[in-house]
Design an enzyme around this catalytic site. Structure first.
Site, PDB file in Angstrom:
ATOM      1  N   CYS A   1     -52.590  12.879 -48.386  1.00  0.00           N
ATOM      2  CA  CYS A   1     -53.475  11.732 -48.672  1.00  0.00           C
ATOM      3  C   CYS A   1     -52.784  10.655 -49.503  1.00  0.00           C
ATOM      4  O   CYS A   1     -52.704   9.502 -49.115  1.00  0.00           O
ATOM      5  CB  CYS A   1     -54.674  12.183 -49.496  1.00  0.00           C
ATOM      6  SG  CYS A   1     -55.661  13.419 -48.765  1.00  0.00           S
TER       7      CYS A   1
ATOM      8  N   TYR B   1     -57.965  20.121 -40.306  1.00  0.00           N
ATOM      9  CA  TYR B   1     -58.469  20.234 -41.688  1.00  0.00           C
ATOM     10  C   TYR B   1     -59.805  19.537 -41.849  1.00  0.00           C
ATOM     11  O   TYR B   1     -60.630  19.920 -42.648  1.00  0.00           O
ATOM     12  CB  TYR B   1     -57.493  19.542 -42.659  1.00  0.00           C
ATOM     13  CG  TYR B   1     -56.288  20.326 -43.036  1.00  0.00           C
ATOM     14  CD1 TYR B   1     -55.085  20.165 -42.356  1.00  0.00           C
ATOM     15  CD2 TYR B   1     -56.342  21.237 -44.084  1.00  0.00           C
ATOM     16  CE1 TYR B   1     -53.964  20.887 -42.726  1.00  0.00           C
ATOM     17  CE2 TYR B   1     -55.220  21.955 -44.460  1.00  0.00           C
ATOM     18  CZ  TYR B   1     -54.036  21.779 -43.772  1.00  0.00           C
ATOM     19  OH  TYR B   1     -52.926  22.490 -44.136  1.00  0.00           O
TER      20      TYR B   1
ATOM     21  N   ARG C   1     -63.384  13.688 -47.458  1.00  0.00           N
ATOM     22  CA  ARG C   1     -62.823  13.870 -48.800  1.00  0.00           C
ATOM     23  C   ARG C   1     -62.395  15.329 -48.950  1.00  0.00           C
ATOM     24  O   ARG C   1     -62.773  16.006 -49.881  1.00  0.00           O
ATOM     25  CB  ARG C   1     -63.857  13.506 -49.876  1.00  0.00           C
ATOM     26  CG  ARG C   1     -64.003  11.999 -50.054  1.00  0.00           C
ATOM     27  CD  ARG C   1     -65.016  11.641 -51.109  1.00  0.00           C
ATOM     28  NE  ARG C   1     -64.880  10.242 -51.523  1.00  0.00           N
ATOM     29  CZ  ARG C   1     -65.870   9.558 -52.068  1.00  0.00           C
ATOM     30  NH1 ARG C   1     -67.045  10.136 -52.249  1.00  0.00           N
ATOM     31  NH2 ARG C   1     -65.697   8.298 -52.429  1.00  0.00           N
ATOM     32  N   VAL C   2     -61.639  15.792 -47.925  1.00  0.00           N
ATOM     33  CA  VAL C   2     -61.290  17.221 -47.915  1.00  0.00           C
ATOM     34  C   VAL C   2     -60.070  17.475 -48.788  1.00  0.00           C
ATOM     35  O   VAL C   2     -59.292  16.574 -49.055  1.00  0.00           O
ATOM     36  CB  VAL C   2     -60.987  17.720 -46.472  1.00  0.00           C
ATOM     37  CG1 VAL C   2     -62.185  17.487 -45.577  1.00  0.00           C
ATOM     38  CG2 VAL C   2     -59.744  17.065 -45.921  1.00  0.00           C
TER      39      VAL C   2
ATOM     40  N   LYS D   1     -62.508   4.701 -49.388  1.00  0.00           N
ATOM     41  CA  LYS D   1     -61.650   5.890 -49.251  1.00  0.00           C
ATOM     42  C   LYS D   1     -60.179   5.539 -49.533  1.00  0.00           C
ATOM     43  O   LYS D   1     -59.476   6.242 -50.257  1.00  0.00           O
ATOM     44  CB  LYS D   1     -61.766   6.501 -47.864  1.00  0.00           C
ATOM     45  CG  LYS D   1     -60.765   7.642 -47.609  1.00  0.00           C
ATOM     46  CD  LYS D   1     -60.968   8.810 -48.559  1.00  0.00           C
ATOM     47  CE  LYS D   1     -59.766   9.743 -48.616  1.00  0.00           C
ATOM     48  NZ  LYS D   1     -59.605  10.651 -47.506  1.00  0.00           N
TER      49      LYS D   1
ATOM     50  N   ARG E   1     -46.594  19.315 -46.853  1.00  0.00           N
ATOM     51  CA  ARG E   1     -46.530  17.950 -46.304  1.00  0.00           C
ATOM     52  C   ARG E   1     -46.123  16.934 -47.368  1.00  0.00           C
ATOM     53  O   ARG E   1     -46.659  16.920 -48.467  1.00  0.00           O
ATOM     54  CB  ARG E   1     -47.888  17.579 -45.695  1.00  0.00           C
ATOM     55  CG  ARG E   1     -48.160  18.315 -44.385  1.00  0.00           C
ATOM     56  CD  ARG E   1     -49.496  17.974 -43.819  1.00  0.00           C
ATOM     57  NE  ARG E   1     -50.570  18.555 -44.623  1.00  0.00           N
ATOM     58  CZ  ARG E   1     -51.862  18.379 -44.316  1.00  0.00           C
ATOM     59  NH1 ARG E   1     -52.197  17.636 -43.280  1.00  0.00           N
ATOM     60  NH2 ARG E   1     -52.788  18.934 -45.058  1.00  0.00           N
TER      61      ARG E   1
ATOM     62  N   THR F   1     -59.425   8.866 -42.228  1.00  0.00           N
ATOM     63  CA  THR F   1     -59.174   7.746 -43.149  1.00  0.00           C
ATOM     64  C   THR F   1     -58.445   6.646 -42.390  1.00  0.00           C
ATOM     65  O   THR F   1     -57.404   6.901 -41.780  1.00  0.00           O
ATOM     66  CB  THR F   1     -58.289   8.233 -44.319  1.00  0.00           C
ATOM     67  OG1 THR F   1     -58.949   9.334 -44.947  1.00  0.00           O
ATOM     68  CG2 THR F   1     -58.074   7.122 -45.327  1.00  0.00           C
TER      69      THR F   1
ATOM     70  N   THR G   1     -54.372  10.192 -38.862  1.00  0.00           N
ATOM     71  CA  THR G   1     -54.117   8.733 -38.922  1.00  0.00           C
ATOM     72  C   THR G   1     -52.922   8.494 -39.852  1.00  0.00           C
ATOM     73  O   THR G   1     -53.069   7.949 -40.946  1.00  0.00           O
ATOM     74  CB  THR G   1     -55.342   7.997 -39.485  1.00  0.00           C
ATOM     75  OG1 THR G   1     -55.700   8.621 -40.726  1.00  0.00           O
ATOM     76  CG2 THR G   1     -56.510   8.030 -38.525  1.00  0.00           C
TER      77      THR G   1
ATOM     78  N   ARG H   1     -55.361   6.524 -57.454  1.00  0.00           N
ATOM     79  CA  ARG H   1     -54.689   7.703 -58.029  1.00  0.00           C
ATOM     80  C   ARG H   1     -53.166   7.508 -57.984  1.00  0.00           C
ATOM     81  O   ARG H   1     -52.457   7.822 -58.944  1.00  0.00           O
ATOM     82  CB  ARG H   1     -55.102   8.939 -57.245  1.00  0.00           C
ATOM     83  CG  ARG H   1     -54.646  10.259 -57.835  1.00  0.00           C
ATOM     84  CD  ARG H   1     -55.433  11.405 -57.238  1.00  0.00           C
ATOM     85  NE  ARG H   1     -55.007  12.713 -57.639  1.00  0.00           N
ATOM     86  CZ  ARG H   1     -55.357  13.327 -58.771  1.00  0.00           C
ATOM     87  NH1 ARG H   1     -56.140  12.710 -59.634  1.00  0.00           N
ATOM     88  NH2 ARG H   1     -54.929  14.534 -59.055  1.00  0.00           N
TER      89      ARG H   1
ATOM     90  N   LYS I   1     -50.056   8.326 -48.343  1.00  0.00           N
ATOM     91  CA  LYS I   1     -50.367   7.580 -47.108  1.00  0.00           C
ATOM     92  C   LYS I   1     -51.459   6.537 -47.314  1.00  0.00           C
ATOM     93  O   LYS I   1     -51.337   5.376 -46.904  1.00  0.00           O
ATOM     94  CB  LYS I   1     -50.812   8.569 -46.036  1.00  0.00           C
ATOM     95  CG  LYS I   1     -51.477   7.950 -44.802  1.00  0.00           C
ATOM     96  CD  LYS I   1     -51.906   8.981 -43.780  1.00  0.00           C
ATOM     97  CE  LYS I   1     -53.105   9.784 -44.178  1.00  0.00           C
ATOM     98  NZ  LYS I   1     -54.376   9.334 -43.579  1.00  0.00           N
TER      99      LYS I   1
END
Ligand code: SAJ
Length: 446
Positions: free
Chosen positions: A275, A23, A169-170, A221, A345, A135, A100, A228, A278
Site C-alpha cells: 500500500c 487479499y 482497507r485490508v 484512500k 512485497r 485503490t 492496481t 503515512r 504505491k
C-alpha cells in the site's frame, strides 16, 4: 430500479459477484456469503478457482478465521468461484477487487481493472450496482471505469447501471478483522447510490460507513496512505540529521512526541508493503497536470533511500573495522516488509541485498517468516562481518547478542529498527551502528 435493488440488498437476496479473489476480493466474498448472500467469485487463475471450490484458502500467511469461513460458505454453497464471465450475468451487485499497481515511472497500471470492466460490461445486468474496491487514483472512476462500462454495456451510468467506489482497507494478517472493524467510505455515482452502498456494506461492516461521491472516496484512500508515507519520511529525514548532528533520533522522537499533537512516526530501514509505497503515487497522479505535486514524491524518495542508507552504515562500520565492503560477508536479519509477517512485497531488504551485492559483498539472509530464509539464525550468520537488523520480528528481540558475537568474524551489529541498544551491544562486545544515532555519540556513550 435502484429502489428495487435496495430492497433486495436489505433482504440479502441480491445476487453478488466479486471480480478478483485475492487479499481484497476473497475475504469480502466470504463475509457477504456468511451474511446470507449468494456470491459468485470471478477469478482468472484456474488453480485458484479449483482451490476455492474445494473449500481451501489460497492466501498464504496466517489469516485468522479465513480458511474456516471459506470452507463453511463453500460447503453451504453460498460461495462459488468461476473463471467464466457469463457467471456475472445474473449479478445485481458486482464488487471489483483487482490489483492496481504503479509502473516504474510511478503511473497507475489499470490492465487488470480495464479487463474486469471489459469482461463485465457485455453481461452487465440492467440496474446493477458496480462497486470498485481497488485503490485507484482520483478521477479513475469517472475517466476510466464509467466510460468503459458504458461503452461495453451500451448503458448509461445512473440509468442502466449504478457505480460506486468503496476502497478497501485490508491488512494482511488481519483481513477478516479489519473488514468488520474499519470504517469505509461509500462513494456513489449519485447520493442515492451511496445510500444503497451503505445498506449493502452494513451487512458486513460494524464501523462507520460514510457516504461520499466517487472522487472523494478515491481521494480519501490514497491520501490516508500518502499521509503515512510523508510522516514516515519526516521521521527518516530527522534520523539522517541526527546522525550528522550527533543526536539520537529515538530520544528526539520520544521528546518531540511529548509536545501536544505531535506524532512523529518511526524512522527505520525503509518502507515496504503493497500500500504505502504505491498509494502516494496514485494520489499524485490524480493531480494530473493541474496541481504541482512536490512533497509526495520527495517523501517517496526519502523512504526509498533508507535501504541504501543502511548499506552506507554497513560500509562505514566495516571501514571502521578495517574491512572493505567488497568481499565482506554480511548477514541480513529480516526479509519481509513488516514485523511478524511473511509478506515480502516491496521489501526494503530486497533493495539492501541488491545494493550490498552490487558493492561486492557476499550476503546471507535470515527470516523466520519467509520460507526460503528460515533456519538456525546463528548457523546462517556464522563467519559474517556484520549482522544487519532490517525487520523487527519478535524472535529477533530475544536474540542473545553474546552468542551472535561468538559466531561473527567481525563483531558488527547495524540496527535498522531500533530493536537493540548501544549498551546491550557494547556489553556483548559488538560495535553498534543504528539508523538515526550518530556513531560519534556512540563513542561518548551519552
Ligand atoms: N514503517 C516505518 N515507520 C512507521 C510505520 C511503518 O518505517 O512509523 C514501515 C514498515 O516497516 C513497513 C511499511 O512502513 O515496511 C508499511 O508499514 P505499515 O505499518 O503502514 O503497514 P502496511 O503497509 O500494511 O499498511 C497498512 C495500510 N492499510 C491499508 O492500506 C488498508 C495503512 O493504511 C495502515 O495505516 C497500516 O496498515 C497500519 O496502520 O497498520
Amino acid at each position: 430500479m435502484l429502489q428495487v435493488l435496495a430492497g433486495k440488498i436489505e433482504r440479502a437476496e441480491a445476487n453478488l459477484a466479486v471480480i478478483g479473489l485475492g487479499y481484497v476480493g476473497l475475504p469480502v466474498a466470504c463475509v457477504f456469503a456468511r451474511a446470507g448472500f449468494r456470491v459468485t467469485g470471478l477469478e482468472i487463475k484456474p488453480a485458484r478457482v479449483d482451490m476455492i471450490n474445494a473449500g481451501r484458502c489460497p492466501i498464504d500467511g496466517e489469516e485468522p478465521g479465513l480458511p474456516e469461513l471459506l470452507a463453511e460458505v463453500v460447503a453451504a454453497r453460498r460461495l462459488r468461484a468461476s473463471g467464466d464471465d457469463q457467471d456475472l450475468a445474473e449479478a445485481d451487485v458486482i464488487l471489483i477487487g483487482v490489483e492496481t499497481p504503479v509502473d516504474d515511472r510511478h503511473r497507475p497500471q489499470y490492465t487488470a481493472l480495464s479487463a474486469a470492466c471489459r469482461s463485465l460490461g457485455p453481461v452487465l445486468k440492467e440496474g446493477a450496482l458496480v462497486v470498485v474496491e481497488s485503490t485507484v487514483a482520483p478521477g479513475t472512476m469517472d475517466r476510466l471505469v464509467r466510460p468503459l462500462l458504458e461503452e461495453t454495456s451500451g448503458r448509461r451510468v445512473n440509468q442502466g447501471f449504478y457505480l460506486g467506489a468503496c476502497p478497501e482497507r485490508v491488512m494482511p494478517g488481519k483481513l477478516l478483522a479489519n473488514l468488520r472493524a474499519m470504517s469505509r467510505v461509500c462513494g456513489g455515482s449519485t447520493p442515492e447510490t451511496a445510500g444503497v452502498m451503505i445498506a449493502l456494506y452494513r451487512h458486513i461492516v460494524a464501523a462507520d460507513l460514510d457516504p461520499a461521491d466517487l472522487v472523494t472516496a478515491e481521494l480519501v484512500k490514497t491520501a490516508e496512505n500518502a499521509y503515512r508515507d510523508v510522516q514516515i519520511a519526516f521521521a527518516n529525514e530527522v534520523a539522517l540529521i541526527c546522525e550528522a548532528a550527533g543526536g539520537d533520533v529515538w530520544l528526539v522522537r520520544e521528546l518531540v512526541n511529548k509536545s501536544p499533537s505531535r506524532q512523529m512516526h518511526l524512522p527505520g530501514a525503509g518502507v515496504g508493503g503493497h500500500c504505502i509505497p504505491k498509494d502516494p503515487w496514485l494520489l499524485a497522479y490524480g493531480a494530473r497536470d493541474e496541481a504541482e505535486v512536490r512533497l509526495i514524491p520527495a517523501a517517496r524518495a526519502v523512504n526509498a533511500g533508507m535501504p541504501l542508507h543502511m548499506a552506507q552504515l554497513v560500509a562505514a562500520a566495516l571501514g571502521e573495522a578495517g574491512r572493505p565492503l567488497a568481499g565482506a560477508r554480511v548477514g541480513i536479519l529480516g526479509y519481509s516488509y513488516l514485523e511478524d509477517s511473511d509478506d515480502i512485497r516491496n521489501s526494503p531488504s530486497e533493495v539492501l541485498v541488491a545494493r550490498l551485492r552490487q558493492l561486492g559483498a557476499q550476503v546471507v539472509v535470515h527470516d523466520p517468516w519467509v520460507r526460503e530464509y528460515r533456519g538456525e539464525l546463528l548457523d546462517r550468520l556464522r563467519g559474517c562481518d556484520a549482522a544487519v537488523l532490517m525487520v523487527a520480528h519478535r524472535t529477533y528481540r530475544d536474540l542473545d547478542l553474546a552468542a551472535l558475537k561468538s559466531v561473527l568474524r567481525t563483531p558488527i551489529l547495524v540496527d535498522g529498527r531500533h530493536v537493540f541498544s548501544h549498551q546491550g551491544a557494547g556489553r556483548a562486545g559488538l560495535s553498534y551502528y543504528a539508523v538515526g544515532v550518530a556513531p560519534a555519540r556512540d563513542d561518548k556513550g551519552l
